[in-house]
Motif scaffolding. Structure first.
Motif, PDB file in Angstrom:
ATOM      1  N   UNK A 293      36.338 -15.307 -55.655  1.00 32.28           N
ATOM      2  CA  UNK A 293      35.900 -16.704 -55.532  1.00 32.28           C
ATOM      3  C   UNK A 293      35.603 -17.045 -54.068  1.00 32.28           C
ATOM      4  N   UNK A 294      36.339 -16.422 -53.147  1.00 32.06           N
ATOM      5  CA  UNK A 294      36.092 -16.603 -51.717  1.00 32.06           C
ATOM      6  C   UNK A 294      34.690 -16.095 -51.357  1.00 32.06           C
ATOM      7  N   UNK A 295      34.356 -14.883 -51.831  1.00 31.42           N
ATOM      8  CA  UNK A 295      33.034 -14.316 -51.558  1.00 31.42           C
ATOM      9  C   UNK A 295      31.921 -15.164 -52.172  1.00 31.42           C
ATOM     10  N   UNK A 296      32.154 -15.629 -53.404  1.00 27.37           N
ATOM     11  CA  UNK A 296      31.164 -16.465 -54.097  1.00 27.37           C
ATOM     12  C   UNK A 296      30.937 -17.775 -53.335  1.00 27.37           C
ATOM     13  N   UNK A 297      32.027 -18.327 -52.830  1.00 22.62           N
ATOM     14  CA  UNK A 297      31.947 -19.571 -52.084  1.00 22.62           C
ATOM     15  C   UNK A 297      31.132 -19.399 -50.807  1.00 22.62           C
ATOM     16  N   UNK A 298      31.400 -18.311 -50.075  1.00 26.43           N
ATOM     17  CA  UNK A 298      30.652 -18.059 -48.833  1.00 26.43           C
ATOM     18  C   UNK A 298      29.174 -17.777 -49.120  1.00 26.43           C
ATOM     19  N   UNK A 299      28.920 -17.133 -50.241  1.00 29.91           N
ATOM     20  CA  UNK A 299      27.530 -16.870 -50.623  1.00 29.91           C
ATOM     21  C   UNK A 299      26.798 -18.187 -50.864  1.00 29.91           C
ATOM     22  N   UNK A 300      27.463 -19.127 -51.544  1.00 32.77           N
ATOM     23  CA  UNK A 300      26.862 -20.445 -51.796  1.00 32.77           C
ATOM     24  C   UNK A 300      26.591 -21.171 -50.475  1.00 32.77           C
ATOM     25  N   UNK A 301      27.544 -21.063 -49.545  1.00 32.24           N
ATOM     26  CA  UNK A 301      27.428 -21.767 -48.270  1.00 32.24           C
ATOM     27  C   UNK A 301      26.500 -21.057 -47.276  1.00 32.24           C
ATOM     28  N   UNK A 302      26.184 -19.786 -47.555  1.00 34.57           N
ATOM     29  CA  UNK A 302      25.341 -19.045 -46.616  1.00 34.57           C
ATOM     30  C   UNK A 302      26.094 -18.614 -45.374  1.00 34.57           C
ATOM     31  N   UNK A 303      27.394 -18.414 -45.505  1.00 25.28           N
ATOM     32  CA  UNK A 303      28.253 -18.014 -44.380  1.00 25.28           C
ATOM     33  C   UNK A 303      28.776 -16.599 -44.579  1.00 25.28           C
ATOM     34  N   UNK A 304      29.320 -16.031 -43.509  1.00 22.94           N
ATOM     35  CA  UNK A 304      29.895 -14.691 -43.541  1.00 22.94           C
ATOM     36  C   UNK A 304      31.370 -14.761 -43.124  1.00 22.94           C
ATOM     37  N   UNK A 305      32.215 -13.867 -43.639  1.00 18.39           N
ATOM     38  CA  UNK A 305      33.607 -13.823 -43.179  1.00 18.39           C
ATOM     39  C   UNK A 305      33.680 -13.603 -41.674  1.00 18.39           C
ATOM     40  N   UNK A 306      34.700 -14.167 -41.048  1.00 22.27           N
ATOM     41  CA  UNK A 306      35.022 -13.980 -39.628  1.00 22.27           C
ATOM     42  C   UNK A 306      34.003 -14.617 -38.676  1.00 22.27           C
ATOM     43  N   UNK A 307      33.129 -15.481 -39.206  1.00 20.70           N
ATOM     44  CA  UNK A 307      32.202 -16.220 -38.333  1.00 20.70           C
ATOM     45  C   UNK A 307      32.887 -17.471 -37.777  1.00 20.70           C
ATOM     46  N   UNK A 308      32.511 -17.909 -36.557  1.00 18.33           N
ATOM     47  CA  UNK A 308      33.000 -19.196 -36.066  1.00 18.33           C
ATOM     48  C   UNK A 308      32.239 -20.333 -36.747  1.00 18.33           C
ATOM     49  N   UNK A 309      32.868 -21.499 -36.860  1.00 15.58           N
ATOM     50  CA  UNK A 309      32.175 -22.671 -37.412  1.00 15.58           C
ATOM     51  C   UNK A 309      31.464 -23.460 -36.311  1.00 15.58           C
ATOM     52  N   UNK A 310      32.035 -23.449 -35.119  1.00 19.65           N
ATOM     53  CA  UNK A 310      31.403 -24.174 -34.011  1.00 19.65           C
ATOM     54  C   UNK A 310      30.017 -23.591 -33.746  1.00 19.65           C
ATOM     55  N   UNK A 311      29.034 -24.472 -33.610  1.00 21.04           N
ATOM     56  CA  UNK A 311      27.672 -24.051 -33.310  1.00 21.04           C
ATOM     57  C   UNK A 311      26.786 -23.860 -34.524  1.00 21.04           C
ATOM     58  N   UNK A 312      27.384 -23.964 -35.729  1.00 25.27           N
ATOM     59  CA  UNK A 312      26.572 -23.787 -36.931  1.00 25.27           C
ATOM     60  C   UNK A 312      25.652 -24.994 -37.143  1.00 25.27           C
ATOM     61  N   UNK A 313      24.472 -24.723 -37.666  1.00 25.54           N
ATOM     62  CA  UNK A 313      23.469 -25.771 -37.815  1.00 25.54           C
ATOM     63  C   UNK A 313      23.888 -26.794 -38.864  1.00 25.54           C
ATOM     64  N   UNK A 314      23.449 -28.018 -38.664  1.00 23.79           N
ATOM     65  CA  UNK A 314      23.735 -29.116 -39.584  1.00 23.79           C
ATOM     66  C   UNK A 314      22.453 -29.925 -39.768  1.00 23.79           C
ATOM     67  N   UNK A 315      22.182 -30.330 -41.013  1.00 20.47           N
ATOM     68  CA  UNK A 315      20.991 -31.125 -41.301  1.00 20.47           C
ATOM     69  C   UNK A 315      21.316 -32.605 -41.508  1.00 20.47           C
ATOM     70  N   UNK A 316      22.494 -32.871 -42.099  1.00 20.54           N
ATOM     71  CA  UNK A 316      22.900 -34.240 -42.416  1.00 20.54           C
ATOM     72  C   UNK A 316      24.316 -34.510 -41.921  1.00 20.54           C
TER      73      UNK A 316
END
Length: 441
Positions: A293-316
């Motif tokens: 479920x963790x992998x599925x969640x990251x796939x939905x979000x377009x993220x990868x394990x061990x990535x930082x959240x700071x600096x990620x793009x935001x639209x809204x």
């Protein structure tokens, strides 16, 4: 149990009223019920007919049912209209010691006043309308203590997201939670409401905070608060409500305030949260049963394990909802963005939780500050918390949201949601990417 206050809105009440009508039953105590449309209403041009056909039908049906049953309703243009869990407290309809229900899971918000408040289903809404009573099984009790001083830039939203990240979205299932400790006692009423609002996101039946002088001062003088001798009598009763010093809970947890930093979610439930300076967990750090479920969640979000959240793009960026749509939230956001400019790549929806919050924001000059910084103050409503009105996040787009849920499609089909505090939302809106608000304070 007898229900002191029943709150209703346009989403869960139509079927309940239809059930009463089919059985020839009248509303038992209409004076104990208060209605407001909030989920389906637009946050622009509220003086015009609602464009969406289903939304218009539901709002009109609420009005029709309330008129037929003698129930007070604060309609779309009424000065008391707003999100049901915002108007209850600000009007003095929510008071310590009450039993409060609504066909809405975030009714737990009202527990901040030392009331027993929880969400109910449609059949239970019908039961309360018919009898003013409700059958319930007694939940277990849990106390969650937070002790110590918060870091600068850490808010009540961060406290509750931190707790959920530690105990999981099922960590309080079967319990009614009391939040306590020195950190909680120092919080304002609005901050306490944010914490109790999200107690449901850790699986709890509800959350509550013992009433104290902060509570009494907040309720005093509000529209429907007791007056004169009745006020004195009520306050004397409220002072008897806090848990006894030797009270024993089925479960007790304690957290240190200094361990909490601004929080942000990276996945598709509120428990998938980390301190903003941290990295998304690695797969091997997740319990084996939850790895898929963790992998599925990251796939939905377009993220990868061990990535930082700071600096990620935001639209809204969305500031509002029954979690963070109160005047204190708008003040904090406006103070942060004052003298700065919104990033061009970010669409921001700043939505007051009620007409009264909107009025205060205008009178205090918050709207002017927001407009100078490139933001626009919309009209009240649930807005982008859930995809039941016009304020939907487009598919694949990223939104930093001060609301309470980040489920798949919650803010619109394919929308990607990161839950955060108004301060983190403000810093992100200014920089156009996820930003630690502490770096800008």
């Amino acid at each position: 149990m007898y229900i002191d206050r029943h709150l209703i809105h346009e989403v869960t009440s139509p079927q309940a009223f239809a059930g009463l009508k089919a059985r020839g039953i009248k509303v038992a105590r209409p004076e104990k019920t208060v209605a407001t449309p909030d989920h389906n209403i637009p946050t622009m041009e509220q003086h015009l007919p609602i464009h969406d056909e289903l939304s218009r039908f539901q709002v009109n049906k609420l009005k029709e049912n309330c008129e037929a049953n003698g129930i007070t309703m604060y309609g779309l243009t009424h000065p008391y209209n707003g999100i049901v869990h915002v108007i209850g407290p600000e009007l003095g309809l929510t008071r310590p010691g009450m039993t409060i229900v609504c066909g809405d899971s975030h009714t737990s918000t009202h527990g901040a006043f030392g009331s027993i408040a929880f969400g109910i289903g449609t059949s239970e809404v019908e039961m309360v309308l018919a009898t003013q009573c409700l059958m319930q099984s007694r939940p277990k009790t849990m106390r969650i203590n937070v002790e110590g001083e918060l870091q600068k830039g850490v808010t009540s939203k961060d406290i509750v997201l931190y707790i959920i990240s530690q105990i999981s979205t099922g960590g309080a299932t079967g319990y009614f939670v009391e939040f306590a400790g020195s950190t909680i006692r120092k919080l304002s009423m609005e901050a306490r409401m944010t914490i109790c609002n999200m107690s449901i996101e850790m699986g709890a039946r509800g959350g509550m905070i013992a009433p104290d002088e902060t509570t009494i001062e907040y309720v005093k003088g509000r529209e429907f608060a007791p007056k004169g001798a009745e006020w004195d009598k009520a306050v004397a009763e409220w002072r008897q409500l806090p848990s006894d010093p030797d009270a024993v809970f089925d479960k007790e947890l304690t957290f240190k305030a200094e361990d909490i930093e601004p929080m942000i979610t990276y996945g598709t439930n509120p428990g998938m949260g980390i301190g903003i300076s941290a990295h998304i967990p690695k797969v091997e750090d997740i319990e084996k049963a939850s790895q898929n479920s963790f992998k599925k969640s990251l796939q939905y979000m377009g993220y990868q394990p061990d990535e930082p959240m700071i600096g990620k793009k935001v639209d809204y960026v969305f500031v509002g909802s029954c979690t963070n749509g109160r005047i204190e939230d708008l003040r904090a956001f406006a103070a942060f963005v004052k003298g700065k400019k919104k990033a061009d790549n970010v669409t921001a929806w700043i939505v007051p939780g009620s007409k009264q919050v909107e009025k205060q924001a205008i009178e205090e000059g918050l709207r002017d500050i927001l407009e100078e910084a490139g933001f626009y103050l919309r009209q009240p409503g649930c807005s982008a918390c859930l995809a039941m009105n016009d304020d939907k996040i487009p598919e694949g787009q990223y939104a930093v949201s001060t609301s309470n849920r980040n489920f798949e499609g919650r803010q619109g089909p394919g929308a990607r949601t990161m839950l955060a505090s108004p301060l983190t939302a403000a810093a992100t809106a200014i920089n156009g990417v996820i930003t630690d608000p502490r770096t800008m304070l």
